[in-house]
Motif scaffolding. Structure first.
Motif: not given
Length: 376
Positions: A20, A166, A195, A201-202, A205-206, A210-212
């Motif tokens: 991260y 996450p 993020i 992590f980015y 996420y993209r 992973i979800n927030i």
């Protein structure tokens, strides 16, 4: 110039880059450590020559992971600072570290070298989440490191934690807080995960891997405030909590827009209403100092408007907010004269409260960035 200032020392080396992290830090650069420390000590000497009247109020050695490098280098850095600057008595001297990178003997060296405050990057006490973050330590290593620090005599210890991770449940976060508070550190910094672009992590996420959960993240923040204040911690800044008398003096220098000097690659400084920064490149930083040149890459002269904006959005990070009287004494005008309509609007929206100080409300803490933007 106000002669009192903070001193930040940047150590950009890590055993491993966390997934991260977007800080200017690097792994697999071990061959650069010794020449970097030589350059760092040279920069300290050159800065002291350029600003001979400076009195150091605080020292913060951060990174990166300062505890990753040999402890002898921390001792050498401290000796160089003492030999070149005047330091106030009982100055707060902090060292940031990862509990997987130091042992009893390193801690003993830090104590002997003059470090009197530790900031331990724990983030969470669940090993599965530590693994997800790319951290190199375990819960067991943290507990051992903390107990070693106490045994050696470190009485001022901060713990860094992250929530909104996450796969982190509310129960995970509550367990982390309870386990950490049981140790009675003097200070906790509790940050919501952000993020950042350019991090592993980015990319995850993209790609939707992973979800927030933003609602859960807010619930975690509310619980943090309620629980830590019930345990005797003063909530004095958006993300920071301290026992009485243990607020981080160095960070207050930033939030109060007071002078500080950054030493090391990527380090930033604020002196005489100028902000200046050093080269990000470790190689370029070392090369510049090998030629007896300060490694400054940019200088920005702040206007009165710039200074006022920074005073407001940094000062509002503090729970006590900003003083209308101090604003007048510093800038020669009433804050209401400049921002009357903005202040009235934010009061109506229940985002700030006005009195002797102007401060964020509980709701304002949730919409802090909106409040800050209102003054720009």
């Amino acid at each position: 110039m106000n002669n009192y200032c903070g001193l930040y020392i940047h150590i950009p080396f890590c055993a491993k880059k966390c997934y991260y992290c977007d800080f200017p830090s690097y792994s697999n650069l071990e061959e650069m450590i010794t020449p970097y420390i030589i350059a760092l000590k040279k920069e300290i000497q050159l800065i002291a020559i350029k600003y001979p009247d400076i009195i150091v109020k605080t020292i913060f050695i951060g990174g990166g992971t300062p505890t990753y490098i040999d402890s002898k280098y921390i001792i050498e850095i401290m000796e160089t600072i003492r030999n070149n600057f005047t330091i106030i008595n009982n100055a707060e001297i902090s060292l940031e570290g990862n509990p997987g990178t130091y042992d009893f003997f390193k801690l003993s060296d830090y104590k002997e070298g003059g470090i009197n405050r530790l900031s331990i990057g724990v983030q969470t006490t669940q090993d599965r989440l530590l693994n997800d973050l790319g951290r190199i330590h375990t819960k067991r290593q943290f507990l051992q490191a903390f107990n070693n620090a106490r045994e050696i005599g470190f009485n001022n210890i901060n713990i860094d934690l992250i929530f909104g991770l996450p796969n982190q449940s509310m129960e995970d976060w509550q367990e982390t807080l309870e386990e950490v508070v049981r140790l009675q550190p003097t200070h906790l910094s509790c940050y919501s995960l952000i993020i950042e672009e350019g991090t592993p992590f980015y990319e995850l996420y993209r790609k939707g891997r992973i979800n927030i959960n933003e609602d859960l993240e807010r619930e975690m923040y509310y619980y943090t405030k309620k629980f830590l204040t019930s345990q005797g911690y003063n909530h004095y800044e958006i993300s920071n909590f301290a026992k009485e008398g243990f607020q981080c003096i160095h960070n207050l220098i930033y939030w109060d827009v007071k002078p500080y000097i950054g030493i090391g690659s990527s380090a930033h400084s604020f002196l005489n209403n100028n902000r200046f920064s050093n080269y990000n490149s470790v190689e370029k930083y070392i090369e510049s100092l090998a030629n007896n040149q300060l490694p400054i890459s940019s200088v920005n002269k702040l206007s009165k408007e710039d200074l006022i904006e920074e005073y407001i959005f940094l000062g509002l990070r503090k729970i006590q907010g900003i003083s209308a009287r101090d604003f007048f004494n510093t800038y020669g005008e009433k804050i209401e004269s400049r921002y009357g309509k903005t202040l009235d609007k934010l009061v109506r929206e229940n985002l700030i409260k006005k009195g002797e100080n102007i401060a964020l409300t509980s709701k304002g803490l949730d919409f802090a960035n909106y409040v800050f933007q209102s003054f720009l």
